[in-house]
Motif scaffolding. Sequence first.
Motif, PDB file in Angstrom:
ATOM      1  N   ASP A   1      11.850 -35.522 -16.071  1.00 29.63           N
ATOM      2  CA  ASP A   1      10.447 -35.799 -15.764  1.00 29.63           C
ATOM      3  C   ASP A   1       9.879 -34.818 -14.749  1.00 29.63           C
TER       4      ASP A   1
ATOM      5  N   ARG B   1       9.552 -31.356 -16.426  1.00 27.37           N
ATOM      6  CA  ARG B   1       8.398 -31.316 -17.325  1.00 27.37           C
ATOM      7  C   ARG B   1       7.093 -31.189 -16.531  1.00 27.37           C
ATOM      8  N   PHE B   2       6.989 -31.920 -15.415  1.00 29.91           N
ATOM      9  CA  PHE B   2       5.796 -31.854 -14.571  1.00 29.91           C
ATOM     10  C   PHE B   2       5.558 -30.430 -14.069  1.00 29.91           C
TER      11      PHE B   2
ATOM     12  N   LYS C   1       6.832 -27.622 -15.148  1.00 28.19           N
ATOM     13  CA  LYS C   1       6.628 -26.714 -16.278  1.00 28.19           C
ATOM     14  C   LYS C   1       5.161 -26.726 -16.706  1.00 28.19           C
ATOM     15  N   ARG C   2       4.580 -27.925 -16.769  1.00 30.04           N
ATOM     16  CA  ARG C   2       3.169 -28.042 -17.147  1.00 30.04           C
ATOM     17  C   ARG C   2       2.246 -27.516 -16.053  1.00 30.04           C
ATOM     18  N   MET C   3       2.607 -27.703 -14.791  1.00 31.08           N
ATOM     19  CA  MET C   3       1.789 -27.181 -13.694  1.00 31.08           C
ATOM     20  C   MET C   3       1.781 -25.651 -13.693  1.00 31.08           C
TER      21      MET C   3
ATOM     22  N   ALA D   1       2.164 -23.761 -16.353  1.00 30.91           N
ATOM     23  CA  ALA D   1       1.312 -23.389 -17.491  1.00 30.91           C
ATOM     24  C   ALA D   1      -0.155 -23.566 -17.147  1.00 30.91           C
ATOM     25  N   PHE D   2      -0.506 -24.628 -16.428  1.00 27.72           N
ATOM     26  CA  PHE D   2      -1.885 -24.865 -16.020  1.00 27.72           C
ATOM     27  C   PHE D   2      -2.389 -23.741 -15.123  1.00 27.72           C
ATOM     28  N   ARG D   3      -1.580 -23.352 -14.141  1.00 28.87           N
ATOM     29  CA  ARG D   3      -1.982 -22.260 -13.241  1.00 28.87           C
ATOM     30  C   ARG D   3      -2.158 -20.954 -14.004  1.00 28.87           C
TER      31      ARG D   3
ATOM     32  N   THR E   1      -3.149 -20.595 -17.081  1.00 24.48           N
ATOM     33  CA  THR E   1      -4.356 -20.640 -17.907  1.00 24.48           C
ATOM     34  C   THR E   1      -5.626 -20.739 -17.070  1.00 24.48           C
TER      35      THR E   1
END
Length: 59
Positions: free
Chosen positions: A30, A33-34, A36-38, A40-42, A44
């Motif tokens: 968990d 995953r958090f 990893k997504r953060m 990717a957010f930065r 983009t």
Amino acid sequence: MNTQHGNNNPYNQDNETTWLNWDLLQENQDIFRFFKRMIAFRKTHPSLGRTHFWREDIH
């Protein structure tokens, strides 16, 4: 999820102080995953990582 046991300058360490235990990846899926997504957010939204004030760019 990773301690350096009080060492705040691990840059020249190649031992257990800085090694990551990848065997714990499934157990900590968990948090992995958090972040990893953060990341990717930065990537983009490059305006979040600017070095100067960006108030003028907001409309």
